[in-house]
Design a protein around this motif. Sequence first.
Motif, short mmCIF file in Angstrom:
data_model
loop_
_atom_site.label_atom_id
_atom_site.label_comp_id
_atom_site.label_asym_id
_atom_site.label_seq_id
_atom_site.Cartn_x
_atom_site.Cartn_y
_atom_site.Cartn_z
N ASP A 43 -6.96 -2.43 13.23
CA ASP A 43 -8.71 -2.42 12.28
C ASP A 43 -8.45 -2.53 10.40
N ILE A 44 -7.29 -2.05 10.56
CA ILE A 44 -7.13 -2.55 9.11
C ILE A 44 -7.39 -4.28 9.21
N VAL A 103 2.06 -3.63 4.42
CA VAL A 103 1.77 -2.27 5.01
C VAL A 103 2.68 -1.65 5.86
N ALA A 104 3.03 0.13 5.45
CA ALA A 104 4.22 0.34 6.06
C ALA A 104 3.48 0.39 7.58
N THR A 143 -6.04 3.33 3.59
CA THR A 143 -5.02 1.63 3.37
C THR A 143 -6.49 0.42 2.80
N VAL A 144 -7.95 0.26 3.79
CA VAL A 144 -8.17 -0.91 2.81
C VAL A 144 -8.65 -0.47 1.94
N THR A 165 0.90 -0.84 0.39
CA THR A 165 -0.04 0.01 0.04
C THR A 165 0.94 1.03 -0.39
N LYS A 166 0.32 2.53 -0.46
CA LYS A 166 1.07 3.27 -0.76
C LYS A 166 0.33 4.50 -0.29
N THR A 167 -0.23 4.23 1.20
CA THR A 167 -1.51 5.36 1.39
C THR A 167 -0.39 5.13 2.64
N ASP A 168 -1.26 6.51 3.74
CA ASP A 168 -0.75 6.52 5.08
C ASP A 168 -1.31 5.87 5.60
#
Length: 374
Positions: free
Chosen positions: A68-69, A55-56, A38-39, A28-31
């Motif tokens: 939560d993710i 996921v970072a 992210t989800v 993923t490249k989201t915050d």
Amino acid sequence: MKRRTTRSVKVRHLVIGGEAPVSIQSMTKTDTTDIEATVRQVRALATAGCEIVRVAVPTIEASKALADIRREADKVPLVADIHFHPQFAIAAIEAGFDKIRWNPGNIRNTERVREVVERAKERGIPIRVGVNVGSLDPECEAAHKGNLVEAIVQSALKSVRLLEGFGFYDVVLSLKSSDVPQMLAAYRRMAQLCDYPFHLGVTEAGLPDISTVKSSIGIGALLAEGIGDTIRVSITGDPIEEVKVAQRILSSLNLRRFETNVIACPSCGRCEIDVVGIANQVQARLSALAKTEPRCLDLTVAVMGCVVNGPGESEHADIGLAGGGGVGVIYRKGRQIRRVPEAQMVDALLDEVQQLLHSAANDTPHPHEAALSS
């Protein structure tokens, strides 16, 4: 091709190594603290064919978002990407993540590593030792100045020996560099030293066009030698493109099929039909057909536009079209089946594909073939 023999490691329901197919990963490249975004990206990647999503976890706030993710993306194997802070790995394990990736270049506290390993063993969580040429173990880099390949390999081995010392063997290795020959040399060297499964990738490979070339050469060369168990194409851009390129690398080597193999001539001054337009139509319609007829993925279909290579390539394909002078000759399994006007080429080609699939499924003779033999 004969694949390298490795241990197998289970990541949720998916197996890496052993005799399992080469799997596709992305990141993923989201915050990560933006749980909804992210989800959404995790789900989009899974829909595109990504089988493991990383996921970072760079901050405490990101580590708090993991549960939560995990809950919202409950069907996708998830990997927590850990740097500097082993406690974030523990948070990921507690959140239900399926695998931990850490870089031995920036996690070196033995007791903290032991704590992570004990938690991972309790939960059956594997660890990827992810070495990157940009952040090597300082001692290994100093000991092998001028030989980055050996520094990469020794950084990985040092971390592996540490894990083995704790009785932990659910390990995956990656030895990434942005330099393709360097990456190739590191993986080949490590392949002689252990039997852990490998995660392949050319790191920081760049923008889509450049990364596609670098990754296809680096990942493809190793896979062609039987080295590699799971792959990630690193692209500066949309991660969905990473999945598409990875699928095409695997398809090109006949390791897995994600789309029908369409052979099309590049077109030149000899070309007498609209090969580009016809090939695009054929590819699009075969992709649509594959959604209801997955056996279509196993076919090779040729779209050729001149008399030089057209007949030969068409004969070698399952279904082929050799066009010229406004007329297309359709081939099936090496035999000429019919001749059609240019306006009917695409429809005729797709009709033959469906006839082939139907006859194969029902073990019945093909109607045009029967007509030819009568």
